[in-house]
Design a protein around this motif. Sequence first.
Motif, PDB file in Angstrom:
ATOM      1  N   UNK A   1       1.301  -1.143   0.029  1.00 46.42           N
ATOM      2  CA  UNK A   1      -0.252   0.001  -0.194  1.00 46.42           C
ATOM      3  C   UNK A   1       1.006   1.048   0.331  1.00 46.42           C
ATOM      4  N   UNK A   2       1.648   1.048   0.612  1.00 52.79           N
ATOM      5  CA  UNK A   2       2.320   2.191   0.696  1.00 52.79           C
ATOM      6  C   UNK A   2       3.715   2.391  -0.324  1.00 52.79           C
TER       7      UNK A   2
ATOM      8  N   UNK B   1       5.059   5.519  -4.944  1.00 50.08           N
ATOM      9  CA  UNK B   1       4.922   5.325  -6.809  1.00 50.08           C
ATOM     10  C   UNK B   1       4.306   4.260  -7.465  1.00 50.08           C
ATOM     11  N   UNK B   2       2.697   4.884  -8.183  1.00 48.98           N
ATOM     12  CA  UNK B   2       1.947   3.645  -8.339  1.00 48.98           C
ATOM     13  C   UNK B   2       2.789   3.127  -9.922  1.00 48.98           C
ATOM     14  N   UNK B   3       3.126   3.931 -10.351  1.00 49.41           N
ATOM     15  CA  UNK B   3       3.406   3.165 -11.909  1.00 49.41           C
ATOM     16  C   UNK B   3       4.489   1.799 -11.196  1.00 49.41           C
ATOM     17  N   UNK B   4       5.232   2.083 -10.318  1.00 50.39           N
ATOM     18  CA  UNK B   4       6.698   0.764 -10.277  1.00 50.39           C
ATOM     19  C   UNK B   4       5.675   0.194  -9.124  1.00 50.39           C
ATOM     20  N   UNK B   5       4.938   0.392  -8.375  1.00 47.57           N
ATOM     21  CA  UNK B   5       4.287  -0.053  -6.758  1.00 47.57           C
ATOM     22  C   UNK B   5       3.432  -1.246  -8.111  1.00 47.57           C
TER      23      UNK B   5
ATOM     24  N   UNK C   1      -0.825 -14.373  -2.757  1.00 47.91           N
ATOM     25  CA  UNK C   1      -2.348 -14.145  -3.296  1.00 47.91           C
ATOM     26  C   UNK C   1      -2.543 -13.476  -2.033  1.00 47.91           C
ATOM     27  N   UNK C   2      -3.309 -13.428  -0.377  1.00 48.16           N
ATOM     28  CA  UNK C   2      -4.177 -12.880   0.752  1.00 48.16           C
ATOM     29  C   UNK C   2      -3.413 -11.582   0.507  1.00 48.16           C
ATOM     30  N   UNK C   3      -1.772 -11.270   0.339  1.00 54.49           N
ATOM     31  CA  UNK C   3      -1.063 -10.142   0.303  1.00 54.49           C
ATOM     32  C   UNK C   3      -2.395  -9.045  -0.311  1.00 54.49           C
ATOM     33  N   UNK C   4      -2.355  -9.403  -1.417  1.00 54.35           N
ATOM     34  CA  UNK C   4      -2.711  -8.544  -2.596  1.00 54.35           C
ATOM     35  C   UNK C   4      -3.871  -8.587  -2.359  1.00 54.35           C
ATOM     36  N   UNK C   5      -4.963  -9.632  -1.342  1.00 57.74           N
ATOM     37  CA  UNK C   5      -6.471  -9.635  -1.489  1.00 57.74           C
ATOM     38  C   UNK C   5      -6.473  -8.620  -0.157  1.00 57.74           C
TER      39      UNK C   5
ATOM     40  N   UNK D   1      -5.866  -4.761  -1.613  1.00 54.40           N
ATOM     41  CA  UNK D   1      -6.121  -4.884  -2.662  1.00 54.40           C
ATOM     42  C   UNK D   1      -7.146  -3.243  -1.975  1.00 54.40           C
ATOM     43  N   UNK D   2      -8.286  -3.448  -1.474  1.00 51.14           N
ATOM     44  CA  UNK D   2      -8.809  -2.060  -1.043  1.00 51.14           C
ATOM     45  C   UNK D   2      -8.888  -1.329  -0.451  1.00 51.14           C
ATOM     46  N   UNK D   3      -7.850  -1.097  -0.060  1.00 60.01           N
ATOM     47  CA  UNK D   3      -7.622   0.183   0.287  1.00 60.01           C
ATOM     48  C   UNK D   3      -6.527   0.795  -0.981  1.00 60.01           C
ATOM     49  N   UNK D   4      -5.255   0.506  -1.603  1.00 63.56           N
ATOM     50  CA  UNK D   4      -4.347   0.581  -3.019  1.00 63.56           C
ATOM     51  C   UNK D   4      -6.101   1.363  -3.780  1.00 63.56           C
TER      52      UNK D   4
END
Length: 954
Positions: A420-421, A426-430, A446-450, A453-456
């Motif tokens: 999230x940070x 830097x959204x493109x690099x992230x 996959x759990x990390x991405x899940x 994702x809402x906060x991003x």
Amino acid sequence: MLIAYTTGVLFLPLGLVIPWLWLIVVLNQHDSWLKGSIEAIKFLPPLLQIGISLAAFGVSISLTVWLIWQLLKKEHLSLAPNVIVVGGTISVMLAGWLALKNWLFLLLVIGMTVIVLFSAKENIRNSDDAGVVTVALAGVMVGVMAGVMAGVMAVDVTDVAVEVGRVKLVVDPVVAVLLALGVAVVVAAGVAVVVAEGVGGVTQVVVGGVAGAVAGVVPPLLTVVVALGVAVKVEGVAEASTLGTRAFVVEVSALGTRAVMAAVPAGVAAGVAVVVAVVVVRVVAGVVAGVVTVVVVAGVAALLAGVPTLPLTWLSVVTSLIAFALAPAKDNTVFITTTVILIALSAQKLGWFSALIIPVTLVNYYRIIDYFFFAPFSFFTLIINRFRPQPWQLLRSLPPYTSELLWLPLALPNHDQLLISAFANNPQQALTIFQYTQTFSLPGSQITLQNALPQIVADQLKQIQSIPELIFTANSDHPILPFLISPFYHLDSESDTPTPETPLPKVKPELSILLPRLQTIIQDIQSALENQNIPLRERGLERINNNLVRLQSQLPSLGLKDEAIKRWTPVLQHWQRVIELEQNEQRKLSQGELINPFHYGNPVRLDQKNLFKGRQRFANEVVRRVLDRDRPTLVLHGPRRCGKTSFLYNFPRLLPSDILPVFVDMQSSAITTSESDFWFGLVRAIHKDCKSQGVQLPNIPKRADFKNSPYPTLEDWLDEALAQIGERRILLNLDEFEKIGTAIQNGQINLRLFDQLRHLIQHYEQLGFLFSGVQTLEELGPNWSSYFISVVPIEMLYLEPNEAEELLLNPDPAFALHYAPGIVEEVLRFTNCHPYCLQLLGASMVNQANFNHTDFITAELLQASINDAFISGQPYFTNIWTEFTGTTPEEMVIGQELLLQVAKIDISLDITTEIAEKVLTRLLRYHILHKINGGYDFEIPLLKQWVRERAVRS
């Protein structure tokens, strides 16, 4: 060892582990491999017999290849593949007979050869290179010949096993060898097919041939060595046994179990070896592939042959290395299979202690130790990031960058917060890191991405500073969001916006709940800003802001948790501030401009109640007919643009609550494509409109159910749905119903549909039908009038004068336009209270008032408004001029001439021909002309002026 490590370049984990596993086995069983090799040498056929068969095969296949070469050079493309099958089969048959002289085996090999060559000839037929074809054929033949030699060895094994094992060992080596051979061939064939699918074409045949050769020779040979090595060793134990008959039975049983247990993994090892062979053959020569394969298979086979005799300590080490090496497979099936095989191999010696293999395999296969190494580091990364904000560098020091094998279904601590940070900095690099992590099916990642994702997404939506930016978030060209939540974006087929090639992580419910609502708000903003009237834009934005406030208050009732409410409330509040800024800008632009509420382009919908005036008399007539004991079918007909569709849209407000109106638009091609599509569309419309009126009906059956059996599916659903509405009735309003007849004429729909409609009308008392269109049933032909007997036509024309005056004076509570004396009456006369013409001329008067910076309509502005209406309403006037004057070019010419006479001369028409009489009847029927004072005149003076001033003859 050196060769094994070289092999590790292809499959690094396995290549690094094999030497150590081999060393463990050798240290524990230094003589089993030697004994097996000595016995295997005895199985080989006589060298002279092998040489004769190979020589015959070489001569025969050379002649076949030469003949095919000549045919391909002369472009006999249809004959060459047949020569491949015939010549190749004869070559294999000759070599097989000379090598084995066994008819049964020969027939089996001939059948397999024919199947292989028939499969290969289609690929060869598609090749343009005769030389490549020849090489491909030779590769296939080598593979088939290798299979023949493998069969020879297998049969010889049976004979030798009888001699070596005597009576009590006949069954065990034979079963072991054949079982291992079968497993090896199946695995090798599967690998060959998979690789062939990847390379395709002639390369498929070449790879298949070389893989067949390796699978045909190496696995059986090594399988024989391993199986007999164990069998010979066990045989010595059996011979030394002197415990009597009972002990003899136990020994033989143990022998069989052990031989088979050695044979299965040997076969698996041999088959897996083909993976290496096939991969190598795509890079290096076939000889090198064979050598590498022999080395790998020898190591694996020797390992598995010795596993059953290892003590628990060494077995744990072997299990750890094997599980560690197989972890890159990333498949639970591999873990289960490996564990079961290792337990089966060690069960006889270790008994119940072999179950300890399960935790050992689990820890090493899923890299649990790795997790305990990375977890503390991941926990402290967030603290490190606070002092030195470089989240993308820290992310690259964590899995999957540093370990692609962390299969434990647990997310690393603070991993999601670090991601999230990274997006905040830097959204493109992230996004690059997000997509890379997304390519791995590791549960923890996959759990990390899940979780992240809402906060991003919320952070991205909260960074919006203007309305254009807000609208752009719904565009598939947005640089970030479509890659994160592509299921919520309906990408256009012509868009070049790339989509992720890997599946997205499962989204949390809050995204599925809120994102569609936010996208609807964006669509409403676009619609509001497209309005040409600035005050209406401002009002539309105000309504959208109110919807945002309402959505914010509904968050708890939508099922969102406190964490999600805390996340999305700032987003909604930020959007409200952005919309308020746009409202202020629109207010500055308006500078006192009048609101223009008139709506002449499309039907007036339910939420535009101030624009819909009158028609209560028609609504009362519909209610009376629907509740009538005879339940007649209603036909609402009238000229185009007289308000029929607007009337149907506003039914929920006009009818009592015990009648549920359902609107069905027959202009939709999706509903008139077929009978099944018609009934599916009808059910979907019922479900949708009833739901909007607070009535929940059963779920809609799948479209496939209607395709298979439309009428039973329809009636089953109706029986269930009507039982749920109690005493209420459903009124089905089929707008533009003439389209059904068009679909029947085009063969899209069968006349059975009329039978079903009549059945529903007669036998379903809770259903009522209203057909709306320009024509009556009698005008549509005998099919309609004969199927629908009890019909009540209702003609809808113009508004009542008082209703039309109310529309001009009060179309909106904020309407501030005023009229000079006599202007309203003049407008009513010009339009004859026709709904479309009233809306058209009303909108033109507001536009003229705004253009002249006034709120007062005079006679001069009215005339200017009429000229403006002729331009804005051009499609309406042209439609009447071209479509209602006749059905043929000849009729159209006569009809237009009649209208021009009436518009310019205003005298009685001289009708002298039958066709002219027909055209005049049509003009009267559709209320374009009417009789007056012994002559004819236009019903709508506004149309008369357009014909006189602007009409052009076709």
